[in-house]
Design a protein around this motif. Structure first.
Motif, PDB file in Angstrom:
ATOM      1  N   LEU A   1       5.237   5.715  -0.237  1.00 47.80           N
ATOM      2  CA  LEU A   1       6.505   5.508   0.473  1.00 47.80           C
ATOM      3  C   LEU A   1       6.875   4.031   0.532  1.00 47.80           C
ATOM      4  O   LEU A   1       8.023   3.650   0.285  1.00 47.80           O
ATOM      5  CB  LEU A   1       6.416   6.078   1.892  1.00 47.80           C
ATOM      6  CG  LEU A   1       6.476   7.595   2.030  1.00 47.80           C
ATOM      7  CD1 LEU A   1       6.236   8.005   3.482  1.00 47.80           C
ATOM      8  CD2 LEU A   1       7.834   8.122   1.555  1.00 47.80           C
ATOM      9  N   VAL A   2       5.896   3.189   0.863  1.00 41.74           N
ATOM     10  CA  VAL A   2       6.174   1.746   0.953  1.00 41.74           C
ATOM     11  C   VAL A   2       6.571   1.187  -0.409  1.00 41.74           C
ATOM     12  O   VAL A   2       7.507   0.387  -0.524  1.00 41.74           O
ATOM     13  CB  VAL A   2       4.950   0.990   1.517  1.00 41.74           C
ATOM     14  CG1 VAL A   2       5.159  -0.521   1.403  1.00 41.74           C
ATOM     15  CG2 VAL A   2       4.702   1.374   2.967  1.00 41.74           C
ATOM     16  N   MET A   3       5.882   1.604  -1.453  1.00 39.30           N
ATOM     17  CA  MET A   3       6.218   1.097  -2.789  1.00 39.30           C
ATOM     18  C   MET A   3       7.585   1.590  -3.236  1.00 39.30           C
ATOM     19  O   MET A   3       8.337   0.854  -3.893  1.00 39.30           O
ATOM     20  CB  MET A   3       5.130   1.500  -3.789  1.00 39.30           C
ATOM     21  CG  MET A   3       3.842   0.701  -3.616  1.00 39.30           C
ATOM     22  SD  MET A   3       2.600   0.979  -4.916  1.00 39.30           S
ATOM     23  CE  MET A   3       2.038   2.624  -4.458  1.00 39.30           C
ATOM     24  N   ASP A   4       7.959   2.827  -2.879  1.00 36.83           N
ATOM     25  CA  ASP A   4       9.282   3.321  -3.239  1.00 36.83           C
ATOM     26  C   ASP A   4      10.361   2.519  -2.516  1.00 36.83           C
ATOM     27  O   ASP A   4      11.388   2.169  -3.117  1.00 36.83           O
ATOM     28  CB  ASP A   4       9.411   4.809  -2.896  1.00 36.83           C
ATOM     29  CG  ASP A   4      10.694   5.408  -3.459  1.00 36.83           C
ATOM     30  OD1 ASP A   4      10.813   5.465  -4.694  1.00 36.83           O
ATOM     31  OD2 ASP A   4      11.575   5.799  -2.668  1.00 36.83           O
ATOM     32  N   PHE A   5      10.131   2.205  -1.231  1.00 40.62           N
ATOM     33  CA  PHE A   5      11.092   1.380  -0.499  1.00 40.62           C
ATOM     34  C   PHE A   5      11.179  -0.017  -1.116  1.00 40.62           C
ATOM     35  O   PHE A   5      12.265  -0.597  -1.222  1.00 40.62           O
ATOM     36  CB  PHE A   5      10.712   1.272   0.973  1.00 40.62           C
ATOM     37  CG  PHE A   5      11.595   0.316   1.729  1.00 40.62           C
ATOM     38  CD1 PHE A   5      12.901   0.651   2.040  1.00 40.62           C
ATOM     39  CD2 PHE A   5      11.125  -0.939   2.112  1.00 40.62           C
ATOM     40  CE1 PHE A   5      13.739  -0.237   2.711  1.00 40.62           C
ATOM     41  CE2 PHE A   5      11.935  -1.828   2.787  1.00 40.62           C
ATOM     42  CZ  PHE A   5      13.252  -1.482   3.088  1.00 40.62           C
TER      43      PHE A   5
ATOM     44  N   GLN B   1      -7.888  -2.780   5.144  1.00 44.16           N
ATOM     45  CA  GLN B   1      -8.315  -3.336   6.426  1.00 44.16           C
ATOM     46  C   GLN B   1      -8.224  -2.322   7.558  1.00 44.16           C
ATOM     47  O   GLN B   1      -8.773  -2.544   8.637  1.00 44.16           O
ATOM     48  CB  GLN B   1      -7.447  -4.553   6.785  1.00 44.16           C
ATOM     49  CG  GLN B   1      -7.483  -5.678   5.766  1.00 44.16           C
ATOM     50  CD  GLN B   1      -8.874  -6.244   5.565  1.00 44.16           C
ATOM     51  OE1 GLN B   1      -9.617  -6.437   6.535  1.00 44.16           O
ATOM     52  NE2 GLN B   1      -9.249  -6.496   4.312  1.00 44.16           N
ATOM     53  N   ILE B   2      -7.517  -1.245   7.333  1.00 44.13           N
ATOM     54  CA  ILE B   2      -7.349  -0.239   8.385  1.00 44.13           C
ATOM     55  C   ILE B   2      -7.957   1.083   7.929  1.00 44.13           C
ATOM     56  O   ILE B   2      -8.037   1.375   6.741  1.00 44.13           O
ATOM     57  CB  ILE B   2      -5.858  -0.041   8.743  1.00 44.13           C
ATOM     58  CG1 ILE B   2      -5.040   0.367   7.510  1.00 44.13           C
ATOM     59  CG2 ILE B   2      -5.286  -1.313   9.365  1.00 44.13           C
ATOM     60  CD1 ILE B   2      -3.573   0.615   7.791  1.00 44.13           C
ATOM     61  N   GLN B   3      -8.391   1.868   8.890  1.00 45.04           N
ATOM     62  CA  GLN B   3      -9.015   3.152   8.598  1.00 45.04           C
ATOM     63  C   GLN B   3      -7.978   4.268   8.689  1.00 45.04           C
ATOM     64  O   GLN B   3      -7.425   4.532   9.754  1.00 45.04           O
ATOM     65  CB  GLN B   3     -10.160   3.422   9.592  1.00 45.04           C
ATOM     66  CG  GLN B   3     -11.303   2.428   9.503  1.00 45.04           C
ATOM     67  CD  GLN B   3     -12.015   2.500   8.161  1.00 45.04           C
ATOM     68  OE1 GLN B   3     -12.239   3.574   7.614  1.00 45.04           O
ATOM     69  NE2 GLN B   3     -12.362   1.325   7.624  1.00 45.04           N
ATOM     70  N   LEU B   4      -7.701   4.865   7.565  1.00 40.94           N
ATOM     71  CA  LEU B   4      -6.760   5.977   7.504  1.00 40.94           C
ATOM     72  C   LEU B   4      -7.365   7.092   6.672  1.00 40.94           C
ATOM     73  O   LEU B   4      -8.137   6.829   5.741  1.00 40.94           O
ATOM     74  CB  LEU B   4      -5.442   5.550   6.845  1.00 40.94           C
ATOM     75  CG  LEU B   4      -4.526   4.586   7.601  1.00 40.94           C
ATOM     76  CD1 LEU B   4      -3.359   4.183   6.700  1.00 40.94           C
ATOM     77  CD2 LEU B   4      -3.998   5.211   8.881  1.00 40.94           C
ATOM     78  N   PRO B   5      -7.041   8.342   6.977  1.00 43.37           N
ATOM     79  CA  PRO B   5      -7.447   9.427   6.081  1.00 43.37           C
ATOM     80  C   PRO B   5      -6.895   9.158   4.687  1.00 43.37           C
ATOM     81  O   PRO B   5      -5.794   8.616   4.534  1.00 43.37           O
ATOM     82  CB  PRO B   5      -6.795  10.667   6.707  1.00 43.37           C
ATOM     83  CG  PRO B   5      -6.558  10.302   8.141  1.00 43.37           C
ATOM     84  CD  PRO B   5      -6.290   8.827   8.159  1.00 43.37           C
ATOM     85  N   ASP B   6      -7.648   9.518   3.679  1.00 42.88           N
ATOM     86  CA  ASP B   6      -7.235   9.222   2.304  1.00 42.88           C
ATOM     87  C   ASP B   6      -5.848   9.764   1.987  1.00 42.88           C
ATOM     88  O   ASP B   6      -5.027   9.083   1.350  1.00 42.88           O
ATOM     89  CB  ASP B   6      -8.252   9.799   1.313  1.00 42.88           C
ATOM     90  CG  ASP B   6      -9.574   9.045   1.338  1.00 42.88           C
ATOM     91  OD1 ASP B   6      -9.616   7.929   1.898  1.00 42.88           O
ATOM     92  OD2 ASP B   6     -10.567   9.577   0.801  1.00 42.88           O
ATOM     93  N   TRP B   7      -5.565  10.983   2.457  1.00 47.06           N
ATOM     94  CA  TRP B   7      -4.281  11.601   2.150  1.00 47.06           C
ATOM     95  C   TRP B   7      -3.127  10.834   2.791  1.00 47.06           C
ATOM     96  O   TRP B   7      -2.054  10.678   2.193  1.00 47.06           O
ATOM     97  CB  TRP B   7      -4.252  13.066   2.589  1.00 47.06           C
ATOM     98  CG  TRP B   7      -4.351  13.266   4.086  1.00 47.06           C
ATOM     99  CD1 TRP B   7      -5.495  13.442   4.814  1.00 47.06           C
ATOM    100  CD2 TRP B   7      -3.269  13.296   5.017  1.00 47.06           C
ATOM    101  NE1 TRP B   7      -5.206  13.580   6.150  1.00 47.06           N
ATOM    102  CE2 TRP B   7      -3.841  13.499   6.307  1.00 47.06           C
ATOM    103  CE3 TRP B   7      -1.891  13.182   4.918  1.00 47.06           C
ATOM    104  CZ2 TRP B   7      -3.069  13.584   7.462  1.00 47.06           C
ATOM    105  CZ3 TRP B   7      -1.111  13.263   6.065  1.00 47.06           C
ATOM    106  CH2 TRP B   7      -1.706  13.464   7.323  1.00 47.06           C
ATOM    107  N   LEU B   8      -3.354  10.324   4.011  1.00 46.18           N
ATOM    108  CA  LEU B   8      -2.303   9.593   4.707  1.00 46.18           C
ATOM    109  C   LEU B   8      -2.070   8.231   4.052  1.00 46.18           C
ATOM    110  O   LEU B   8      -0.921   7.804   3.880  1.00 46.18           O
ATOM    111  CB  LEU B   8      -2.680   9.418   6.177  1.00 46.18           C
ATOM    112  CG  LEU B   8      -1.644   8.697   7.054  1.00 46.18           C
ATOM    113  CD1 LEU B   8      -0.304   9.426   7.017  1.00 46.18           C
ATOM    114  CD2 LEU B   8      -2.156   8.580   8.497  1.00 46.18           C
ATOM    115  N   GLY B   9      -3.164   7.564   3.687  1.00 42.62           N
ATOM    116  CA  GLY B   9      -3.025   6.287   2.996  1.00 42.62           C
ATOM    117  C   GLY B   9      -2.273   6.439   1.683  1.00 42.62           C
ATOM    118  O   GLY B   9      -1.466   5.579   1.310  1.00 42.62           O
TER     119      GLY B   9
END
Length: 264
Positions: free
Chosen positions: A95-99, A81-89
């Motif tokens: 990171l979120v999945m590791d947390f 739903q949000i626009q992010l550079p592929d590398w940042l996404g």
């Protein structure tokens, strides 16, 4: 992405062999229990877990990477739903999945019903690379269900999920391995990553120590959220691995499989 299973299997087997050899050449601790018996039990759990995930796939056809592809095609989840550079996404999703895995691990120690399942992992009386594959099949099934839900909620890129799955398996093998790292290297590595010495504290018989160091890959969650313990109070050579009532029974597959259902 069609070869993701083969990629993960090759990485897993290759790293397992390397770490098993390293344990023989540079052991951190002298193992106290029969290696063949423990390995047979731990690999038995691995086989049961593989079969369990096959059964889960019948009821839940899209496992983690399949869920990511499905979410991407439907435009579901935060990252779709949000626009992010592929590398940042990619980085943010990992990171979120590791947390999330860190948080899940903590919850399995705090919720009595989940702890009954998770203590099968902690009941291993020695710690080596095979401990990483010693989990009860019910816990594995629940974990996969949570992972699929997380992937859909995040809309995590399929490549990020593949990277995370490889990272999760690789770090689990590494952090449970009985290898001796130079003290200086361990000190530097654990500033960002979980090391075998750091994770070994988590397998102490002392409750305050095994309720610490929940991380799989990154050490930052424990360091910043107050669950980090640097060293076991008895030292790595003298500390006791497992649970307070430890005996030889957890080296048996059948006994360990039944452990959550009313024993101890």
């Amino acid at each position: 992405m069609s070869d993701d299973l083969l990629i993960r299997l090759l990485v897993f087997l290759g790293l397992f062999v390397l770490l098993a050899i390293a344990e023989r050449l540079l052991p951190r601790r002298k193992l106290r229990w029969s290696r063949p018996r423990r390995w047979l039990t731990n690999w038995g759990f691995s086989l049961l877990n593989t079969l369990t995930l096959r059964l889960v796939a019948v009821a839940l056809p899209l496992l983690a990477i399949g869920a990511a592809l499905d979410a991407q095609s439907r435009g579901w989840g935060l990252f779709n739903q949000i626009q992010l550079p592929d590398w940042l996404g990619l980085i943010l999703a990992v990171l979120v999945m590791d947390f999330a895995i860190w948080l899940q691990h903590l919850v399995t120690h705090k919720v009595p019903l989940l702890w009954r399942l998770h203590r099968v992992h902690h009941a291993d009386p020695d710690l080596d690379v095979t401990t990483a594959i010693r989990f009860h099949p019910v816990e594995i099934a629940l974990s996969m269900g949570l992972k699929v839900g997380l992937v859909y909620a995040l809309g995590a890129p399929p490549l990020a999920v593949l990277i995370f799955e490889i990272l999760l398996n690789a770090t689990a093998l590494f952090t449970h391995s009985n290898i001796r790292l130079p003290i200086a290297l361990d000190r530097i590595m654990r500033l960002a990553l979980v090391t075998p010495d750091m994770h070994r504290v988590h397998h102490s018989v002392h409750r305050d120590e095994h309720d610490s160091n929940y991380g799989f890959a990154l050490s930052i969650w424990d360091r910043t959220l107050g669950t980090y313990v640097a060293q076991p109070r008895e030292g790595h050579d003298k500390m006791t691995i497992g649970l307070a009532w430890q005996d030889k029974r957890p080296t048996r597959l059948g006994w360990s499989f039944l452990l959550p259902f009313g024993r101890k």
